[in-house]
Motif scaffolding. Structure first.
Motif, PDB file in Angstrom:
ATOM      1  N   ARG A 144      -6.399  -7.062  19.187  1.00  0.00           N
ATOM      2  CA  ARG A 144      -6.538  -6.860  17.749  1.00  0.00           C
ATOM      3  C   ARG A 144      -6.479  -8.164  16.957  1.00  0.00           C
ATOM      4  O   ARG A 144      -6.155  -8.164  15.773  1.00  0.00           O
ATOM      5  N   ALA A 145      -6.777  -9.279  17.617  1.00  0.00           N
ATOM      6  CA  ALA A 145      -6.848 -10.571  16.931  1.00  0.00           C
ATOM      7  C   ALA A 145      -8.282 -10.769  16.457  1.00  0.00           C
ATOM      8  O   ALA A 145      -9.016 -11.644  16.938  1.00  0.00           O
ATOM      9  N   PHE A 146      -8.703  -9.940  15.492  1.00  0.00           N
ATOM     10  CA  PHE A 146     -10.111  -9.881  15.114  1.00  0.00           C
ATOM     11  C   PHE A 146     -10.595 -11.157  14.434  1.00  0.00           C
ATOM     12  O   PHE A 146     -11.743 -11.573  14.643  1.00  0.00           O
ATOM     13  N   ASP A 147      -9.735 -11.772  13.597  1.00  0.00           N
ATOM     14  CA  ASP A 147     -10.161 -12.993  12.910  1.00  0.00           C
ATOM     15  C   ASP A 147     -10.529 -14.068  13.926  1.00  0.00           C
ATOM     16  O   ASP A 147     -11.594 -14.707  13.829  1.00  0.00           O
ATOM     17  N   ARG A 148      -9.643 -14.291  14.882  1.00  0.00           N
ATOM     18  CA  ARG A 148      -9.885 -15.339  15.873  1.00  0.00           C
ATOM     19  C   ARG A 148     -11.106 -15.005  16.732  1.00  0.00           C
ATOM     20  O   ARG A 148     -11.910 -15.874  17.056  1.00  0.00           O
ATOM     21  N   ALA A 149     -11.247 -13.727  17.093  1.00  0.00           N
ATOM     22  CA  ALA A 149     -12.402 -13.310  17.895  1.00  0.00           C
ATOM     23  C   ALA A 149     -13.703 -13.642  17.170  1.00  0.00           C
ATOM     24  O   ALA A 149     -14.651 -14.170  17.770  1.00  0.00           O
ATOM     25  N   LEU A 150     -13.759 -13.368  15.873  1.00  0.00           N
ATOM     26  CA  LEU A 150     -14.977 -13.621  15.115  1.00  0.00           C
ATOM     27  C   LEU A 150     -15.267 -15.111  14.985  1.00  0.00           C
ATOM     28  O   LEU A 150     -16.428 -15.541  15.036  1.00  0.00           O
ATOM     29  N   ILE A 151     -14.237 -15.913  14.823  1.00  0.00           N
ATOM     30  CA  ILE A 151     -14.457 -17.360  14.727  1.00  0.00           C
ATOM     31  C   ILE A 151     -15.007 -17.886  16.046  1.00  0.00           C
ATOM     32  O   ILE A 151     -15.933 -18.705  16.064  1.00  0.00           O
ATOM     33  N   LEU A 152     -14.459 -17.413  17.174  1.00  0.00           N
ATOM     34  CA  LEU A 152     -14.976 -17.844  18.470  1.00  0.00           C
ATOM     35  C   LEU A 152     -16.417 -17.377  18.661  1.00  0.00           C
ATOM     36  O   LEU A 152     -17.259 -18.109  19.183  1.00  0.00           O
ATOM     37  N   GLU A 169     -18.942 -12.105   8.160  1.00  0.00           N
ATOM     38  CA  GLU A 169     -19.830 -13.254   7.996  1.00  0.00           C
ATOM     39  C   GLU A 169     -19.036 -14.509   7.676  1.00  0.00           C
ATOM     40  O   GLU A 169     -19.344 -15.597   8.184  1.00  0.00           O
ATOM     41  N   ARG A 170     -17.982 -14.386   6.835  1.00  0.00           N
ATOM     42  CA  ARG A 170     -17.185 -15.560   6.481  1.00  0.00           C
ATOM     43  C   ARG A 170     -16.512 -16.153   7.718  1.00  0.00           C
ATOM     44  O   ARG A 170     -16.511 -17.371   7.934  1.00  0.00           O
ATOM     45  N   LEU A 171     -15.957 -15.309   8.553  1.00  0.00           N
ATOM     46  CA  LEU A 171     -15.252 -15.779   9.746  1.00  0.00           C
ATOM     47  C   LEU A 171     -16.220 -16.380  10.762  1.00  0.00           C
ATOM     48  O   LEU A 171     -15.936 -17.417  11.375  1.00  0.00           O
ATOM     49  N   ARG A 172     -17.368 -15.742  10.945  1.00  0.00           N
ATOM     50  CA  ARG A 172     -18.354 -16.311  11.874  1.00  0.00           C
ATOM     51  C   ARG A 172     -18.870 -17.647  11.359  1.00  0.00           C
ATOM     52  O   ARG A 172     -19.123 -18.569  12.141  1.00  0.00           O
ATOM     53  N   ARG A 173     -18.999 -17.773  10.048  1.00  0.00           N
ATOM     54  CA  ARG A 173     -19.470 -19.036   9.483  1.00  0.00           C
ATOM     55  C   ARG A 173     -18.446 -20.149   9.739  1.00  0.00           C
ATOM     56  O   ARG A 173     -18.816 -21.288  10.031  1.00  0.00           O
ATOM     57  N   ILE A 174     -17.176 -19.808   9.649  1.00  0.00           N
ATOM     58  CA  ILE A 174     -16.138 -20.793   9.954  1.00  0.00           C
ATOM     59  C   ILE A 174     -16.315 -21.302  11.381  1.00  0.00           C
ATOM     60  O   ILE A 174     -16.256 -22.504  11.644  1.00  0.00           O
ATOM     61  N   GLY A 175     -16.546 -20.391  12.316  1.00  0.00           N
ATOM     62  CA  GLY A 175     -16.750 -20.783  13.709  1.00  0.00           C
ATOM     63  C   GLY A 175     -17.974 -21.651  13.893  1.00  0.00           C
ATOM     64  O   GLY A 175     -17.954 -22.630  14.636  1.00  0.00           O
ATOM     65  N   ARG A 176     -19.064 -21.292  13.197  1.00  0.00           N
ATOM     66  CA  ARG A 176     -20.307 -22.064  13.320  1.00  0.00           C
ATOM     67  C   ARG A 176     -20.131 -23.493  12.814  1.00  0.00           C
ATOM     68  O   ARG A 176     -20.786 -24.416  13.299  1.00  0.00           O
ATOM     69  N   GLU A 177     -19.249 -23.676  11.831  1.00  0.00           N
ATOM     70  CA  GLU A 177     -19.086 -24.980  11.206  1.00  0.00           C
ATOM     71  C   GLU A 177     -17.999 -25.832  11.851  1.00  0.00           C
ATOM     72  O   GLU A 177     -17.826 -26.992  11.481  1.00  0.00           O
ATOM     73  N   MET A 178     -17.268 -25.284  12.807  1.00  0.00           N
ATOM     74  CA  MET A 178     -16.205 -26.041  13.469  1.00  0.00           C
ATOM     75  C   MET A 178     -16.793 -27.020  14.477  1.00  0.00           C
ATOM     76  O   MET A 178     -17.845 -26.767  15.070  1.00  0.00           O
ATOM     77  N   SER A 179     -16.100 -28.128  14.682  1.00  0.00           N
ATOM     78  CA  SER A 179     -16.510 -29.096  15.699  1.00  0.00           C
ATOM     79  C   SER A 179     -16.121 -28.571  17.077  1.00  0.00           C
ATOM     80  O   SER A 179     -15.229 -27.709  17.192  1.00  0.00           O
TER      81      SER A 179
END
Length: 290
Positions: free
Chosen positions: A210-218, A258-268
């Motif tokens: 249930r760690a959905f935020d982290r899953a979406l960022i990854l 979308e916000r969380l996935r965008r964070i992942g896309r923009e991470m180094s």
């Protein structure tokens, strides 16, 4: 070389042009080793585009060349390539037959690397058929040989496969440890495709926890790799991924996703690695910002 670079970059059309140009030169020079290498590289590029029939034709040609050369290593490589094409089209019986032939040839000629990759291929056949116990046993044998050879790529690739199997067996703690170990090695080796597969595996574990935020960022961090066409999920993995996405959609709204996935896309890559390996799985960033 130009074809290989283009293929890695996901520019498969350009890769094919370079390979075809090289093949014409190599045939004129009758350098059979290079002909074989280019045939297999072209087949690999075609498989990335889903053109498995054309890829199979080239691999059959590569197998014929290999037999003409009487090179066991070249023969086993061509057999494994053909087996992988059959795996893609879900002809598991033929895939297993070809991998078994490659395995026997590798054992007969003392080609331990060839044995490792045949075992890995057989484990993939078993995993696609959801025979996870057999897959685990094959990978265990392969990993033992990789450790004896001190082969980092082998340990990383088979470790990733072993993590997948542990996840499907319900051994979530073991799966996470194996994903993290494989991710560290793959990041060091620069294999972005398999880094992406590790991240998707960790994201699937996060969804279960249930760690959905982290899953979406990854998942977002994997998006650029997926868009290059480098990642092809096995049917069992695709089904699991779709279930995870559906579970997330049932709990979060589209703007959050979308916000969380965008964070992942923009991470180094370094930030993604730190997040993926975080023991507390805490998000050290502001995920609430619009």
């Amino acid at each position: 070389a130009r074809g290989a670079i283009a293929s890695v970059d996901g520019e498969h059309e350009r890769a094919m042009e370079h390979y075809q140009e090289a093949l014409g030169v190599d045939r004129e020079g009758l350098d059979m080793h290079q002909v074989n290498q280019v045939l297999r590289s072209m087949a690999f590029a075609l498989s990335r585009r889903g053109e498995y029939d054309r890829a199979t034709e080239l691999l059959n040609e590569s197998l014929a060349v290999s037999r003409e050369m009487e090179s066991p290593a070249e023969i086993t490589s061509a057999l494994r390539g053909l087996a992988k094409m059959n795996l893609h089209v879900r002809d598991y019986e033929q895939a297993e037959k070809l991998y078994e032939e490659a395995l026997q040839l590798g054992r007969n000629h003392g080609d331990r690397n060839g044995v490792v990759w045949a075992l890995h291929g057989l484990s993939e056949v078993a995993r696609h058929q959801e025979n996870f116990d057999r897959a685990a046993a094959l990978l265990e044998e392969g990993l033992r040989i990789c450790r004896e050879l001190d082969s980092k790529p082998g340990i990383a690739y088979l470790g990733l496969a072993s993590a997948h199997v542990a996840r499907y067996q319900g051994n979530l703690g073991a799966a996470r440890r194996r994903y993290e170990d494989a991710l560290t090695l793959l990041h060091e080796l620069g294999n972005q495709r398999r880094v992406g597969l590790c991240l998707l595996g960790l994201a699937a574990l996060d969804v279960r926890e249930r760690a959905f935020d982290r899953a979406l960022i990854l998942m977002g961090a994997v998006d650029p790799i997926s868009e290059s066409g480098s990642i092809q999920l096995a049917p069992v993995d695709q089904s699991e991924y779709e279930r995870a996405v559906n579970e997330i959609r049932a709990r979060l709204d589209d703007p959050q996703i979308e916000r969380l996935r965008r964070i992942g896309r923009e991470m180094s890559p370094a930030q993604v690695l730190e997040l993926a390996l975080s023991p507390t799985r805490e998000l050290r960033l502001d995920v609430s910002a619009p």
